[in-house]
Design an enzyme around this catalytic site. Sequence first.
Site, PDB file in Angstrom:
ATOM      1  N   LYS A 162       2.186  -3.157   7.399  1.00 19.88           N
ATOM      2  CA  LYS A 162       2.554  -3.421   5.680  1.00 19.88           C
ATOM      3  C   LYS A 162       3.838  -2.895   5.597  1.00 19.88           C
ATOM      4  CE  LYS A 162       0.031  -4.665   2.777  1.00 19.88           C
ATOM      5  NZ  LYS A 162       0.003  -6.049   2.240  1.00 19.88           N
ATOM      6  N   TYR A 180      -2.198  -0.332  10.734  1.00 18.88           N
ATOM      7  CA  TYR A 180      -2.354  -1.196   9.718  1.00 18.88           C
ATOM      8  C   TYR A 180      -0.944  -0.921   8.625  1.00 18.88           C
ATOM      9  CZ  TYR A 180      -3.276  -1.436   4.482  1.00 18.88           C
ATOM     10  OH  TYR A 180      -3.329  -1.639   3.175  1.00 18.88           O
ATOM     11  N   THR A 239       0.776  -1.267  -0.021  1.00 13.72           N
ATOM     12  CA  THR A 239       0.063   0.099  -0.073  1.00 13.72           C
ATOM     13  C   THR A 239       0.938   1.025   0.165  1.00 13.72           C
ATOM     14  OG1 THR A 239      -1.585   1.273   1.176  1.00 13.72           O
ATOM     15  CG2 THR A 239      -0.116  -0.300   2.575  1.00 13.72           C
ATOM     16  N   ASP A 240       0.143   2.293  -0.359  1.00 12.14           N
ATOM     17  CA  ASP A 240       1.017   3.636  -0.629  1.00 12.14           C
ATOM     18  C   ASP A 240       0.991   4.201   0.892  1.00 12.14           C
ATOM     19  OD1 ASP A 240      -1.773   4.384  -0.248  1.00 12.14           O
ATOM     20  OD2 ASP A 240      -1.666   5.771  -1.715  1.00 12.14           O
ATOM     21  N   GLU A 241       0.315   3.698   1.965  1.00 12.68           N
ATOM     22  CA  GLU A 241       0.257   4.153   3.240  1.00 12.68           C
ATOM     23  C   GLU A 241       1.660   3.983   4.010  1.00 12.68           C
ATOM     24  OE1 GLU A 241      -3.429   3.486   5.508  1.00 12.68           O
ATOM     25  OE2 GLU A 241      -4.729   3.788   3.879  1.00 12.68           O
TER      26      GLU A 241
HETATM   27  O1  DAU Z   1      -4.371   4.015   0.062  1.00 13.64           O
HETATM   28  C1  DAU Z   1      -4.363   2.391   0.087  1.00 13.64           C
HETATM   29  C2  DAU Z   1      -5.259   2.240   1.167  1.00 13.64           C
HETATM   30  O2  DAU Z   1      -6.534   2.480   0.856  1.00 13.64           O
HETATM   31  C3  DAU Z   1      -5.241   0.544   1.269  1.00 13.64           C
HETATM   32  O3  DAU Z   1      -3.988   0.046   1.574  1.00 13.64           O
HETATM   33  C4  DAU Z   1      -6.228   0.306   2.533  1.00 13.64           C
HETATM   34  O4  DAU Z   1      -6.242  -1.392   2.502  1.00 13.64           O
HETATM   35  C5  DAU Z   1      -7.794   1.089   2.177  1.00 13.64           C
HETATM   36  O5  DAU Z   1      -8.483   0.401   3.193  1.00 13.64           O
HETATM   37  C6  DAU Z   1      -7.798   2.244   1.840  1.00 13.64           C
HETATM   38  O6  DAU Z   1      -7.432   3.054   3.202  1.00 13.64           O
HETATM   39  P1  DAU Z   1      -8.167   4.347   3.618  1.00 13.64           P
HETATM   40  O7  DAU Z   1      -8.044   4.365   4.874  1.00 13.64           O
HETATM   41  O8  DAU Z   1      -7.871   5.459   2.801  1.00 13.64           O
HETATM   42  O9  DAU Z   1      -9.745   3.922   2.981  1.00 13.64           O
HETATM   43  P2  DAU Z   1     -11.134   4.074   3.570  1.00 13.64           P
HETATM   44  O10 DAU Z   1     -12.259   3.625   2.666  1.00 13.64           O
HETATM   45  O11 DAU Z   1     -11.379   3.353   4.802  1.00 13.64           O
HETATM   46  O12 DAU Z   1     -11.044   5.811   3.667  1.00 13.64           O
HETATM   47  C7  DAU Z   1     -10.904   6.500   2.735  1.00 13.64           C
HETATM   48  C8  DAU Z   1     -11.002   7.775   3.154  1.00 13.64           C
HETATM   49  O13 DAU Z   1     -12.562   8.325   3.563  1.00 13.64           O
HETATM   50  C9  DAU Z   1     -10.065   8.227   4.465  1.00 13.64           C
HETATM   51  O14 DAU Z   1      -9.846   9.349   4.288  1.00 13.64           O
HETATM   52  C10 DAU Z   1     -11.446   8.104   5.707  1.00 13.64           C
HETATM   53  C11 DAU Z   1     -12.500   8.652   5.031  1.00 13.64           C
HETATM   54  N1  DAU Z   1     -13.967   7.830   5.456  1.00 13.64           N
HETATM   55  C12 DAU Z   1     -13.598   6.593   5.741  1.00 13.64           C
HETATM   56  C13 DAU Z   1     -14.877   5.924   6.146  1.00 13.64           C
HETATM   57  C14 DAU Z   1     -14.770   4.281   6.179  1.00 13.64           C
HETATM   58  C15 DAU Z   1     -14.877   8.494   6.238  1.00 13.64           C
HETATM   59  O15 DAU Z   1     -14.541  10.047   6.245  1.00 13.64           O
HETATM   60  N2  DAU Z   1     -15.905   7.866   6.922  1.00 13.64           N
HETATM   61  C16 DAU Z   1     -16.022   6.515   6.716  1.00 13.64           C
HETATM   62  O16 DAU Z   1     -16.916   5.843   7.339  1.00 13.64           O
END
Ligand code: DAU
Length: 328
Positions: free
Chosen positions: A140, A136, A111-113
């Site tokens: 990674k 997380y 991941t880029d994280e």
């Molecule tokens: O960057 C790659 C990564 O992207 C992957 O390595 C991870 O496995 C994947 O889960 C994803 O991580 P994020 O934390 O960026 O994805 P997420 O969909 O959880 O959240 C995207 C953005 O939206 C983040 O800034 C948090 C925000 N968010 C997320 C959720 C679930 C909200 O504002 N409300 C929410 O309920």
Amino acid sequence: MFVNKYPDYHIYNLDKLTYAGNLENIADIENKSNYTFIKGDIADNTYIEKIFNEYNFDAVIHLAAESHVDRSITNPLEFVMTNVIGTVNLLQAANKTWLDKTNKLFYHVSTDEVYGSLEETGKFTEETAYDPHSPYSASKASSDHFVRAFFDTYKLPIVISNCSNNYGPNQFPEKLIPLFINNIQQNKNLPVYGNGLNVRDWLYVEDHVDAIDQIFHKGKLGETYNIGGNNELTNLELIDTLIKVVDKKLNRKEGSSKKLITFVEDRKGHDLRYAIDLTKINSELNWNPTLNFEKGLEKTVNWYLDNEKWLSNVTSGDYKDYYEKMYD
Ligand code: DAU
């Protein structure tokens, strides 16, 4: 995708089938003659050694991971077990069984994280120093380091890719896009963490698969490739577009679901911005993302709204407890 595209390969799919694993997602390949499903846990060292001895794999594409940042905040150890211990178990098994390492490959999908968080400018390159913030991304980052350590120490042939946020059909609805599609459809609140100005770079899942295909076949041993969508959006920009597309598909007045947006407490340690410099993968492997974001989002929304049964299957049971703990 590999099963259909490469009929001469025999693909073994090893999966623990945790909450996010779902055999329904790959029903179309389950009877193919070049495909075998194996249920197992990469954290189980004895079992991993056993299957490496039994099947004599030529290559590993390691995609198995606990992947959700919010879950890692409540249960970091689970992420260490699968992402770190699981990766080291796979590396050890490959290293032990591949006595002759020519024409073998261990490909780690990451991941880029691992690079941490950017301010308003700049992009992650393959040279950016690791600076993970969540349990997380720390897990990674650690697994990436182990993969490189096996290359340096034992000459295990490896390659790594670090990719930005994926979206598309079949994604478990804990991730932002499918979670919000489901909530809009059900008229539930859309929980935006903090001020919604965090930036993510979104890539359609099939473009990621294509990049993996290129790196697997043409990537240089020991190298890392960044993958991204050239598609940076703040969460609020993304949510606005998503609302438009879903409202249209549901024959609601355009933008009427905006009233569901609810600002909630920020994610702990929330990274501000991710952005990927694609120069290396573009110049060395001639790869670029192909699908335009609006089209990709429309395809994704159509898939979720046309597959209500899939959605209700995966959002019953454990999902309900998780949702209540996270959001209610
Ligand atoms: O960057 C790659 C990564 O992207 C992957 O390595 C991870 O496995 C994947 O889960 C994803 O991580 P994020 O934390 O960026 O994805 P997420 O969909 O959880 O959240 C995207 C953005 O939206 C983040 O800034 C948090 C925000 N968010 C997320 C959720 C679930 C909200 O504002 N409300 C929410 O309920």
